[in-house]
Design an enzyme around this catalytic site. Structure first.
Site: not given
Ligand SMILES: NC(=O)C1=CN([C@@H]2O[C@H](COP(=O)(O)OP(=O)(O)OC[C@H]3O[C@@H](n4cnc5c(N)ncnc54)[C@H](O)[C@@H]3O)[C@@H](O)[C@H]2O)C=CC1
Ligand SMILES: CC(=O)[C@](C)(O)C(=O)O
Ligand SMILES: [Mg+2]
Ligand SMILES: [Mg+2]
Length: 352
Positions: A101, A103, A124, A153, A208
């Site tokens: 979001a 981004q 992604h 991560g 994903d």
């Protein structure tokens, strides 16, 4: 590039043997890799790339807790740590690791920094695949690539520090330079992956989103809650219900699945358990198939993206998420879990 046969199907995989780290370092020696966002993937990838000898800078909002975390991790304000836009300006490879979001919110400012010859890197396929909702349409004269580690991560970093790594999928969306493939490979090796599985942006995001909403997270959490509830309602104590639902799963059985497959885990359980599991797995499969098909439809229609964007774009989304996580943490099930975790007998056998 190797062709590896997976259960009868040939797939393209890049291995670290054919593309060693020194080759990646050489290929990217003149690049500045700007990692934007210091949430979960940001730290994992930025620190691994830095430790692997690449030129890395971090971009993060100055007034945030993550900025402080970046400083603690050794990123130096004004040298290797900048605001988001300045880092994007300085980077030749811009790793867009804000939340999906986030981004969207930053895109107009970041897009301006993506001048010809630069590379835009995602972990992604979300932003580009659902561009009718995100507005993320990269300029035509840049490379657009994806390297998506297959895990958190946190694990990416921990496994790297322990001398291992986490594999990634990779994809090319746009190849303006003619070198996008090699660039994605070099970055995948750089973040610490030993094997890189080829995919495309759409397949990456569909699988994903399905995986994390399904077996990996959503289904796992849901089926655990259901079984715990049944055991409690039938008169079992919290510790018994928890041990038979979660503790044995995480401490004993799932590690065996990871080590050598489902039949290996089964083979290490009693014949009684194996008989029952083989008889019941079909029922569970049939019961969950419709839910998983609904889920995939919801991903493919863009409904999951819409919900993620709407919920993730509200000003108080983090507080709301924290409240929901708190509710999980404070449930009887997970309070029991906290107590059970304290009682793990890690040291029992080494005491005198
Ligand atoms: N969490 C993980 O381990 C994985 C994440 N990914 C992908 O990697 C990307 C990054 O994900 P995470 O690290 O989980 O992100 P995150 O949710 O931890 O957020 C990353 C950063 O974005 C910043 N941010 C969020 N909203 C913002 C806004 N409106 N303006 C400016 N900054 C904002 C946050 O402060 C944080 O530093 C996503 O595309 C995600 O799907 C891929 C594989 C695994
Ligand atoms: C860790 C990972 O790969 C996930 C679950 O897909 C994610 O955090 O988005
Ligand atoms: Mg994932
Ligand atoms: Mg994900």
């Amino acid at each position: 590039m190797a062709t590896i046969n997976f259960g009868g199907v040939d797939e393209t995989v890049i291995t670290r043997d054919e593309f060693p780290l020194f080759k990646a370092q050489e290929f990217l020696k003149d690049d500045t890799i700007a990692v934007l966002g210091y949430g979960v993937q940001g730290p994992g990838q930025a620190l691994n790339l830095r430790d692997n000898g690449f030129n890395v800078i971090v971009g993060q909002r100055e007034d945030s807790a993550s900025w402080q975390k970046a400083v603690e991790d050794g990123w130096v304000p004004g040298e290797t740590l900048f605001g988001l836009e300045e880092a994007a300006e300085r980077g030749t490879i811009v790793c867009y690791l804000l939340s999906d979001a986030g981004q969207i919110a930053l895109w107009p400012a970041i897009k301006e920094k993506l001048t010809p010859g630069k590379t835009l890197y995602f972990s992604h396929g979300f932003g580009v695949t659902f561009n009718d909702q995100t507005g993320i349409v990269p300029p035509k004269d840049i490379d657009v690539i994806l390297v998506a580690p297959k895990g958190s991560g946190t694990s990416l970093r921990r496994l790297f520090v322990a001398g291992g790594g986490l594999n990634s999928s990779f994809a090319i969306f746009q190849d303006a330079s003619g070198e996008a493939f090699t660039k994605a490979t070099a970055l995948g090796i750089g973040v610490g992956s030993g094997y890189l599985f080829q995919t495309d942006f759409k397949k990456e995001v569909y699988s994903d989103l399905t995986g994390e909403r399904g077996v990996l997270m959503g289904a796992l959490a849901g089926i655990i809650e259901a079984q715990y509830q049944v055991l409690r309602q039938r008169g079992h104590s919290p510790s018994e219900a928890f041990n038979e639902t979660v503790e044995e799963l995480t401490q004993s059985l799932v590690p065996l699945v990871g080590e050598n497959g489902m039949d290996w885990m089964f083979a290490n359980c009693s014949v009684t358990a194996q008989r029952g599991a083989l008889d019941w797995k079909g029922k569970f499969r049939e019961a969950t198939l419709p839910v998983l098909n609904d889920l995939y439809d919801s991903v493919a229609s863009g409904a999951e993206a819409k919900r993620t964007i709407e919920r993730g774009s509200t000003p108080d989304y983090r507080e709301k998420l924290q409240e929901e996580l708190k509710e999980v943490r404070e449930s009887e099930l997970w309070q029991t879990g906290a107590k059970v975790r304290e009682l793990r007998s890690n040291t029992t056998n080494v005491e005198a």
